[in-house]
Design a protein around this motif. Structure first.
Motif, PDB file in Angstrom:
ATOM      1  N   GLN A 181     -66.937   7.354-117.399  1.00 58.16           N
ATOM      2  CA  GLN A 181     -67.512   7.960-116.154  1.00 58.16           C
ATOM      3  C   GLN A 181     -66.542   9.095-115.911  1.00 58.16           C
ATOM      4  O   GLN A 181     -66.930  10.061-115.266  1.00 58.16           O
ATOM      5  CB  GLN A 181     -68.166   7.052-115.328  1.00 58.16           C
ATOM      6  N   TYR A 182     -65.288   8.722-115.666  1.00 57.75           N
ATOM      7  CA  TYR A 182     -64.279   9.533-115.003  1.00 57.75           C
ATOM      8  C   TYR A 182     -63.184  10.085-115.991  1.00 57.75           C
ATOM      9  O   TYR A 182     -62.440  10.846-115.508  1.00 57.75           O
ATOM     10  CB  TYR A 182     -63.632   8.758-113.900  1.00 57.75           C
ATOM     11  N   HIS A 183     -63.519   9.836-117.289  1.00 56.56           N
ATOM     12  CA  HIS A 183     -62.420  10.200-118.322  1.00 56.56           C
ATOM     13  C   HIS A 183     -61.039  10.090-117.883  1.00 56.56           C
ATOM     14  O   HIS A 183     -60.142  10.991-117.805  1.00 56.56           O
ATOM     15  CB  HIS A 183     -62.836  11.934-118.252  1.00 56.56           C
ATOM     16  N   PHE A 184     -60.760   8.813-117.370  1.00 55.38           N
ATOM     17  CA  PHE A 184     -59.606   8.152-116.798  1.00 55.38           C
ATOM     18  C   PHE A 184     -58.978   7.129-117.982  1.00 55.38           C
ATOM     19  O   PHE A 184     -59.805   6.330-117.958  1.00 55.38           O
ATOM     20  CB  PHE A 184     -59.647   7.783-115.543  1.00 55.38           C
ATOM     21  N   GLU A 185     -57.643   7.370-118.418  1.00 54.91           N
ATOM     22  CA  GLU A 185     -57.246   6.195-119.057  1.00 54.91           C
ATOM     23  C   GLU A 185     -56.581   5.421-118.331  1.00 54.91           C
ATOM     24  O   GLU A 185     -55.494   5.691-117.719  1.00 54.91           O
ATOM     25  CB  GLU A 185     -56.316   6.773-120.118  1.00 54.91           C
ATOM     26  N   VAL A 186     -57.083   3.851-118.173  1.00 51.19           N
ATOM     27  CA  VAL A 186     -56.420   3.094-117.368  1.00 51.19           C
ATOM     28  C   VAL A 186     -55.655   2.302-118.167  1.00 51.19           C
ATOM     29  O   VAL A 186     -55.528   1.695-119.283  1.00 51.19           O
ATOM     30  CB  VAL A 186     -57.526   1.908-116.851  1.00 51.19           C
ATOM     31  N   VAL A 206     -65.262  -2.890-115.834  1.00 55.50           N
ATOM     32  CA  VAL A 206     -64.830  -1.653-114.863  1.00 55.50           C
ATOM     33  C   VAL A 206     -64.172  -1.001-115.562  1.00 55.50           C
ATOM     34  O   VAL A 206     -64.142   0.497-115.362  1.00 55.50           O
ATOM     35  CB  VAL A 206     -64.286  -2.618-113.608  1.00 55.50           C
ATOM     36  N   GLU A 207     -62.946  -1.406-116.218  1.00 52.08           N
ATOM     37  CA  GLU A 207     -62.048  -0.317-117.022  1.00 52.08           C
ATOM     38  C   GLU A 207     -62.786   0.744-117.970  1.00 52.08           C
ATOM     39  O   GLU A 207     -62.414   1.847-117.973  1.00 52.08           O
ATOM     40  CB  GLU A 207     -60.833  -1.134-117.907  1.00 52.08           C
ATOM     41  N   LYS A 208     -63.734   0.080-118.600  1.00 51.61           N
ATOM     42  CA  LYS A 208     -64.523   0.829-119.578  1.00 51.61           C
ATOM     43  C   LYS A 208     -65.346   1.972-118.764  1.00 51.61           C
ATOM     44  O   LYS A 208     -65.370   2.889-119.216  1.00 51.61           O
ATOM     45  CB  LYS A 208     -65.303  -0.142-120.375  1.00 51.61           C
ATOM     46  N   LEU A 209     -65.909   1.300-117.831  1.00 50.38           N
ATOM     47  CA  LEU A 209     -66.834   2.293-116.783  1.00 50.38           C
ATOM     48  C   LEU A 209     -66.004   3.397-116.416  1.00 50.38           C
ATOM     49  O   LEU A 209     -66.225   4.621-116.520  1.00 50.38           O
ATOM     50  CB  LEU A 209     -67.391   1.612-115.699  1.00 50.38           C
ATOM     51  N   VAL A 210     -64.784   3.064-116.027  1.00 51.43           N
ATOM     52  CA  VAL A 210     -63.971   4.290-115.388  1.00 51.43           C
ATOM     53  C   VAL A 210     -63.605   5.167-116.289  1.00 51.43           C
ATOM     54  O   VAL A 210     -63.503   6.189-116.332  1.00 51.43           O
ATOM     55  CB  VAL A 210     -62.777   3.542-114.693  1.00 51.43           C
ATOM     56  N   ALA A 211     -63.248   4.462-117.733  1.00 52.49           N
ATOM     57  CA  ALA A 211     -62.652   5.498-118.562  1.00 52.49           C
ATOM     58  C   ALA A 211     -63.807   6.503-119.168  1.00 52.49           C
ATOM     59  O   ALA A 211     -63.552   7.684-119.222  1.00 52.49           O
ATOM     60  CB  ALA A 211     -62.218   4.670-120.014  1.00 52.49           C
TER      61      ALA A 211
END
Length: 151
Positions: free
Chosen positions: A120-125, A113-118
């Motif tokens: 798809q949303y260009h967001f560094e978790v 999920v973290e990889k997808l967020v990073a």
């Protein structure tokens, strides 16, 4: 305790007698997710006489250093959990809504999920929290027995 002492020293803090006592309470009760007030009560039971403000200051320092995580469950009270594993990610919780029992899951379930967020949303978790609410096995059994006895 040595690891915490080294981390504090590296960050410019001393592991004072008061801080050692607070960390010891956290270590002794690591499964219980104590609040600042509960930690203070444990210290009073052990005849320590420093104030609640010292407990809060120490908890804030340990939280800022990522050695401790502040969590809030269904009761809305800030509770504290030592980060004994990978300090980059916090563990997950299962909370029984009937009896309040909390179980920790030390497996990181959200890597994909973290990889997808990073991506798809260009967001560094930097971290995440996952809490499952439901009924523990004991409460499920009690509920099933109660349902059977009402028939």
């Amino acid at each position: 305790m040595i690891k915490i002492q080294n981390c504090m020293h590296d960050a410019g803090f001393k592991l004072t007698f008061q801080r050692q006592a607070i960390v010891k309470v956290l270590l002794d009760h690591h499964q219980e997710h104590l609040s600042a007030e509960e930690i203070y009560i444990e210290l009073l039971k052990q005849s320590f006489s420093f104030g609640l403000a010292t407990v809060y200051r120490t908890l804030d320092i340990l939280t800022e250093m990522n050695l401790l995580t502040r969590v809030s469950f269904e009761d809305g009270i800030a509770r504290y959990d030592l980060r004994t594993e990978d300090r980059r990610h916090f563990h997950h919780h299962l909370i029984c809504t009937q009896c309040g029992k909390t179980v920790e899951i030390h497996q990181d379930l959200l890597i994909d999920v973290e990889k997808l967020v990073a991506h798809q949303y260009h967001f560094e978790v930097s971290d995440h929290r996952l809490t499952f609410l439901g009924l523990c096995a004991d409460c499920q059994r009690k509920k099933a027995l109660g349902d059977v006895s009402h028939r």
